[in-house]
Design a protein around this motif. Structure first.
Motif: not given
Length: 329
Positions: A318-321, A59-61, A46-47
């Motif tokens: 797209d941001r996740l990618r 944040w994904l990590a 949720g950045s």
């Protein structure tokens, strides 16, 4: 570091939601997050939208840790939690406090753009009047210059502040402010938040003697284990806080608070009370000023009810990618 799940696995596990807020907080009335249904549990990415991919990749990590690795063993199962009062008019303070159950500690937003010190004083005074025995802390989000912070904190010190969180933007400014406050006999401790989680070197604030304590958030620091290492290396008391998360994200914050060897202050993990929607039926909100450690799972009906529109869902995917590409070894 455990092996990363594949990008396809993350995309298949993704749900994007937009959660309404009860009051404006951090300038938003709707909080978007991407949730991941991982083998170790639900996780949250949720950045905030304005963060670049390098910062958002931490944040994904944290989400990958939560959903694919799980959390470290706890040393406690109950966490004291503060209430949070946004930069609302003083007259609205009782209504906001009414969303929190038996709060013994209150964090109050100050230095809001477009407001004055008089607004801050009135808001803090309203909290103190409503809860005369509570521990009261203020959070400026770096909104003051050093001279402004000296003036403001000297004035607000009369309300017996527990500490002031990130009163000025830079580490150098924090160090200067701390020295000035000590020399002037103003008994307000300085806490660093952005100067820990947004710096390339999160330990710089400790080396500079710029804070009495640090605020740590699991997601911006790259996960619970990395945050634990940062606290240990800093050698300063820590307060665990949230980043306006759903109950899924709050679960990671509770895991961090539960695993810290020492936890001398109430934690800022009660922000679900500021939301008018959540993805969990039994939301992680404080009762009697605290929360018990427990797992949560997103509810399918709530995921559907608060699902973001197709264009916003695509934006998050797209941001996740992009952030996943930054994660690659």
């Amino acid at each position: 570091m455990p092996q990363l799940p594949s990008l396809d696995a993350l995309l298949a596990a993704a749900h994007v939601v937009a959660l309404p807020m009860r009051v404006k907080f951090r300038g938003v009335l709707e909080r978007e997050v991407l949730l991941l249904d991982g083998p170790a549990g639900w996780a949250e990415f949720g950045s905030f939208p304005e963060y670049d991919d390098d910062e958002a990749s931490r944040w994904l990590a944290a989400a990958i840790e939560a959903g694919w690795e799980g959390f470290p063993a706890p040393v406690r199962d109950h966490i004291a939690v503060n209430a949070t009062v946004p930069a609302v008019p003083a007259a609205q303070v009782p209504e906001v406090l009414g969303s929190f159950d038996a709060a013994g500690t209150v964090k109050i937003k100050v230095a809001e753009r477009g407001q004055t010190l008089a607004d801050d004083v009135a808001r803090v005074a309203a909290v103190r009047a409503a809860l005369p025995m509570a521990a009261v802390r203020v959070d400026a989000n770096g909104g003051w210059s050093v001279p402004e912070a000296v003036t403001a904190l000297t004035r607000l010190a009369e309300f017996d502040l527990e500490y002031a969180e990130q009163p000025v933007p830079s580490i150098e400014g924090l160090a200067q402010l701390r020295r000035t406050m000590r020399a002037g006999g103003v008994p307000v401790l300085i806490a660093a938040d952005e100067s820990v989680r947004k710096e390339t070197d999160p330990l710089a604030v400790a080396r500079a003697g710029a804070a009495d304590l640090i605020i740590v958030k699991a997601a911006p620091l790259g996960g619970v284990r990395r945050a634990l290492n940062i606290v240990a290396a800093a050698g300063l008391p820590a307060v665990v806080s949230s980043a306006l998360d759903s109950s899924v994200g709050i679960r990671a914050g509770l895991a961090l608070a539960a695993a810290l060897p020492e936890l001398p202050y109430a934690c800022g993990l009660g922000t679900v009370s500021l939301m008018a929607g959540d993805v969990v039926r039994d939301s992680l909100v404080a009762a009697d000023g605290g929360m018990y450690l427990r797992d949560v799972a997103a509810d399918p009906e709530l995921l559907e009810r608060f699902a973001a529109g197709s264009s916003r869902r695509q934006w998050w995917l797209d941001r996740l990618r992009r952030c996943y590409a930054v994660q690659r070894p």
